[in-house]
Motif scaffolding. Structure first.
Motif, PDB file in Angstrom:
ATOM      1  N   ALA A 290      17.642  -1.469   6.570  1.00  0.00           N
ATOM      2  CA  ALA A 290      17.871  -2.357   7.714  1.00  0.00           C
ATOM      3  C   ALA A 290      16.588  -2.542   8.518  1.00  0.00           C
ATOM      4  O   ALA A 290      16.264  -3.665   8.962  1.00  0.00           O
ATOM      5  CB  ALA A 290      18.982  -1.784   8.591  1.00  0.00           C
ATOM      6  N   THR A 291      15.838  -1.462   8.719  1.00  0.00           N
ATOM      7  CA  THR A 291      14.584  -1.568   9.475  1.00  0.00           C
ATOM      8  C   THR A 291      13.584  -2.446   8.745  1.00  0.00           C
ATOM      9  O   THR A 291      12.917  -3.312   9.353  1.00  0.00           O
ATOM     10  CB  THR A 291      13.996  -0.165   9.706  1.00  0.00           C
ATOM     11  N   LEU A 292      13.445  -2.247   7.436  1.00  0.00           N
ATOM     12  CA  LEU A 292      12.503  -3.055   6.660  1.00  0.00           C
ATOM     13  C   LEU A 292      12.941  -4.514   6.606  1.00  0.00           C
ATOM     14  O   LEU A 292      12.085  -5.418   6.573  1.00  0.00           O
ATOM     15  CB  LEU A 292      12.374  -2.491   5.249  1.00  0.00           C
ATOM     16  N   THR A 293      14.234  -4.748   6.612  1.00  0.00           N
ATOM     17  CA  THR A 293      14.724  -6.130   6.650  1.00  0.00           C
ATOM     18  C   THR A 293      14.270  -6.809   7.940  1.00  0.00           C
ATOM     19  O   THR A 293      13.828  -7.981   7.927  1.00  0.00           O
ATOM     20  CB  THR A 293      16.253  -6.158   6.525  1.00  0.00           C
ATOM     21  N   GLN A 294      14.370  -6.089   9.049  1.00  0.00           N
ATOM     22  CA  GLN A 294      13.903  -6.644  10.321  1.00  0.00           C
ATOM     23  C   GLN A 294      12.393  -6.894  10.296  1.00  0.00           C
ATOM     24  O   GLN A 294      11.903  -7.921  10.810  1.00  0.00           O
ATOM     25  CB  GLN A 294      14.256  -5.688  11.453  1.00  0.00           C
ATOM     26  N   ARG A 298      10.598 -10.475  10.756  1.00  0.00           N
ATOM     27  CA  ARG A 298       9.584 -10.645  11.804  1.00  0.00           C
ATOM     28  C   ARG A 298       8.296 -11.195  11.205  1.00  0.00           C
ATOM     29  O   ARG A 298       7.675 -12.130  11.751  1.00  0.00           O
ATOM     30  CB  ARG A 298       9.345  -9.308  12.490  1.00  0.00           C
ATOM     31  N   ASN A 299       7.867 -10.620  10.076  1.00  0.00           N
ATOM     32  CA  ASN A 299       6.626 -11.076   9.460  1.00  0.00           C
ATOM     33  C   ASN A 299       6.747 -12.495   8.914  1.00  0.00           C
ATOM     34  O   ASN A 299       5.765 -13.256   8.893  1.00  0.00           O
ATOM     35  CB  ASN A 299       6.212 -10.125   8.339  1.00  0.00           C
ATOM     36  N   GLU A 300       7.950 -12.844   8.418  1.00  0.00           N
ATOM     37  CA  GLU A 300       8.133 -14.223   7.965  1.00  0.00           C
ATOM     38  C   GLU A 300       7.958 -15.200   9.122  1.00  0.00           C
ATOM     39  O   GLU A 300       7.321 -16.264   8.972  1.00  0.00           O
ATOM     40  CB  GLU A 300       9.518 -14.388   7.338  1.00  0.00           C
ATOM     41  N   LEU A 313       2.912  -9.866   4.793  1.00  0.00           N
ATOM     42  CA  LEU A 313       4.299 -10.259   4.515  1.00  0.00           C
ATOM     43  C   LEU A 313       4.745  -9.714   3.163  1.00  0.00           C
ATOM     44  O   LEU A 313       5.852  -9.177   3.023  1.00  0.00           O
ATOM     45  CB  LEU A 313       4.419 -11.782   4.562  1.00  0.00           C
ATOM     46  N   ASP A 314       3.858  -9.853   2.172  1.00  0.00           N
ATOM     47  CA  ASP A 314       4.221  -9.351   0.839  1.00  0.00           C
ATOM     48  C   ASP A 314       4.346  -7.826   0.828  1.00  0.00           C
ATOM     49  O   ASP A 314       5.178  -7.262   0.099  1.00  0.00           O
ATOM     50  CB  ASP A 314       3.168  -9.798  -0.175  1.00  0.00           C
ATOM     51  N   GLN A 315       3.529  -7.145   1.605  1.00  0.00           N
ATOM     52  CA  GLN A 315       3.667  -5.687   1.700  1.00  0.00           C
ATOM     53  C   GLN A 315       5.048  -5.302   2.238  1.00  0.00           C
ATOM     54  O   GLN A 315       5.701  -4.382   1.724  1.00  0.00           O
ATOM     55  CB  GLN A 315       2.581  -5.116   2.614  1.00  0.00           C
ATOM     56  N   ALA A 316       5.509  -6.003   3.245  1.00  0.00           N
ATOM     57  CA  ALA A 316       6.824  -5.716   3.814  1.00  0.00           C
ATOM     58  C   ALA A 316       7.933  -6.018   2.815  1.00  0.00           C
ATOM     59  O   ALA A 316       8.911  -5.256   2.677  1.00  0.00           O
ATOM     60  CB  ALA A 316       7.015  -6.520   5.097  1.00  0.00           C
TER      61      ALA A 316
END
Length: 588
Positions: A290-294, A298-300, A313-316
């Motif tokens: 869930a945290t990584l989804t947020q 955010r990065n998108e 963005l790709d790292q996330a």
């Protein structure tokens, strides 16, 4: 006969009419041919044979029990004997039921009673379910029960063993009844501690010719045989060996059963807490997902505004994919752990099983499980004195020594005194032996030890077995000492590791919060936040693992020092007190 054995032999206590049957004079006229009795059954002395047969059947039925009654009598005697032996060796009373109940959870789940899920299970409830449904636990109950049955059988062998035989026959030719014969025999057998065997028999025989007036005869007989060994097989130590071994085998099974219960409790706790660890790992994986989804969202948004590079963005996104894989793996591990736990407890695999929601919080409560503070020397002393399996190992040496002694006894000469006596009464005077029909004999049976090669080999083998059994017991004692020392070191290491992992979680949480603030202030990159989040996930999982490893180390130490107690109320522990070491019936 002692009170504890009465139920097993209750069928011998049925009332019997022991008065001798008096055959009255026949009411036939001289010369009358009494070969046929049209319309009724033949009789002797006015007594109807059909009625006698019916009375005999009723008497036989009164002296016997049904198979179900025999089973219940055996259960009562066995359970009473087990309870007595538990009390004698210092074990707490524990109800035993060898026959599986019809109301166990497994049968209810399989029986379509509407119960298809078991939720909110606590550790104690899992222990109760395992006690009811575990196949291994049932096997241990049956082994204990069978050992008690064997002991009762050996006790019966060394008591008075009554026997009774009888029969009746009516013979004839065509429609004509010609003869009637009947017999009744009673016997007693007893094996005494000196090795003497006494066999006594008394019998009553009736023969009657139904076609003559003087063809009736009633006689009785008795016999007595006494055999007393003088050399080989003489004495209680030899004669009572089967009974001695049966007594000890029951003690061994009691210890093994009690040891199994405590080991089983630790096994249940291990599996239960590992499932808690897997469940917590899944919860952490879902939270991380869930945290990584947020972060990805955010990065998108920032990438669209050209405030974050595509690399960040790709790292996330890549970390989110790894988180998705972690959730799948954690889910599979949890489901596999639950299925394995259901198999271990003896529950249907299809049932929905879930553990108590606050079980992990309770596991973290020091007040519930307590801390262990014990000196290594005291722990080793407790383990050596209390370990039930080690006590069995010590007593196996004594068994081997006794068997060697018995093997040595078989090398001796056989010299038996044999005394016999008996008599047969005169016709129609069944209790009068004054006619001289008595005989007796007194003699010796000899078998000199001039060819004892097999016995010599068995004796030497028994001596080697004694030495091997003693070495095995010594090695087992040493292994217990080493194991307890290792468990204490492991417990200390687990405690230190738990403190480290708790500090690691605190630092990981602080790092994530700090990185988030720096990221918002443009003083950190997305990679920094992703690394901090991954470190938090690993720290959380490591902390849960360290907690469970620490509690399991505590339980294993309690188990191996025999201070863990399993009773109807759940689990408890005895204090580490060297002055309160229980006596578990060590035999010498």
């Amino acid at each position: 006969m002692s009170a504890r054995r009465a139920p097993l032999f209750a069928f011998l206590n049925a009332p019997r009419d022991s008065r001798p049957v008096r055959i009255s004079d026949r009411e036939w006229q001289p010369g009358q041919r009494a070969s046929r009795f049209p319309g009724r059954a033949p009789s002797i002395g006015g007594l109807d044979l059909g009625g006698l047969a019916a009375l005999g059947c009723l008497a036989l039925a009164a002296g016997c029990m049904s198979s179900e009654e025999h089973r219940e009598a055996a259960d009562r005697a066995t359970y009473q004997l087990i309870a007595e032996r538990r009390a004698e060796v210092g074990l707490t009373e524990e109800p035993l039921q060898v026959a599986p109940s019809d109301d166990v959870l497994r049968l209810r789940l399989l029986g379509g009673t509407g119960e298809q899920e078991v939720r909110g299970l606590e550790l104690v409830e899992c222990l109760l379910i395992g006690a009811e449904n575990s196949r291994d636990w049932q096997s241990r109950r049956e082994a204990l029960y069978l050992a008690s049955l064997d002991l009762m059988l050996e006790r019966w062998r060394f008591g008075w063993r009554p026997t009774s035989t009888g029969g009746a026959a009516l013979a004839g030719d065509g429609n004509e009844s010609q003869t009637f014969a009947g017999s009744l025999g009673l016997g007693l057998t007893r094996l005494f501690g000196t090795g003497a065997q006494v066999i006594g028999n008394i019998g009553l025989s009736l023969f009657d010719s139904l076609i003559t007036t003087d063809g009736s005869s009633l006689t009785s007989s008795f016999s007595l045989n006494i055999t007393q060994p003088l050399l080989q097989s003489f004495g209680r130590r030899i004669t009572l060996e089967p009974l001695t071994q049966a007594e000890r085998d029951l003690l061994y099974e009691l210890r093994t059963y009690e040891r199994f219960r405590r080991t089983f409790a630790v096994d249940v706790a291990t599996r239960y807490w590992r499932i808690l660890q897997q469940r917590d790992a899944l919860a952490n994986a879902l939270a991380n997902q869930a945290t990584l989804t947020q972060i990805v969202r955010r990065n998108e948004a920032l990438a669209k505004a050209s405030r974050v590079s595509d690399i960040q963005l790709d790292q996330a996104k890549q970390d989110l994919l790894n988180a998705d894989s972690g959730v799948i793996s954690a889910t599979q591990n949890l489901q596999s752990g639950l299925d394995s736990f259901k198999l271990f407890l003896g529950l249907p695999i299809e049932v929905e099983l879930d553990l108590a929601e606050d079980a992990l919080v309770l596991l973290d409560d020091d007040k519930l499980y307590g801390d262990i503070d014990i000196d290594v020397d005291l722990a080793v002393e407790l383990a050596v004195a209390r370990r039930l399996d080690l006590a069995n190992s010590f007593d196996f040496v004594v068994d081997a020594e006794r068997r060697a002694y018995i093997a040595g006894d078989r090398l001796r000469n056989i010299v038996d005194v044999v005394a016999t006596g008996g008599g047969v009464s005169d016709d129609d005077q069944p209790f009068d032996f004054s006619g001289g029909n008595l005989d007796w004999s007194l003699g010796l049976d000899l078998d000199l030890a001039i060819n004892r090669i097999p016995e010599r080999a068995a004796y030497r083998s028994a001596l080697i077995t004694v030495a091997a059994t003693r070495r095995s017991a010594e090695q087992f004692e040493d292994s217990v000492r080493v194991s307890v020392r290792d468990l204490l070191r492991d417990l200390q290491n687990r405690s230190a590791d738990l403190e480290i992992q708790e500090r690691s979680v605190v630092l990981a949480v602080r790092r994530v919060e700090s990185t988030q603030r720096n990221l918002e202030a443009a003083r950190a990159a997305t990679r920094d936040l992703l690394e901090a989040q991954d470190a938090l996930l690993r720290a959380q999982n490591s902390r849960t693992r360290a907690l469970i490893d620490f509690r399991l180390a505590q339980f294993r130490l309690l188990r191996d020092t025999e201070t863990l107690r399993v009773n109807a109320d759940g689990l408890s522990r005895e204090p580490f007190d060297a002055d309160a070491i229980p006596f578990y019936g060590n035999l010498q």
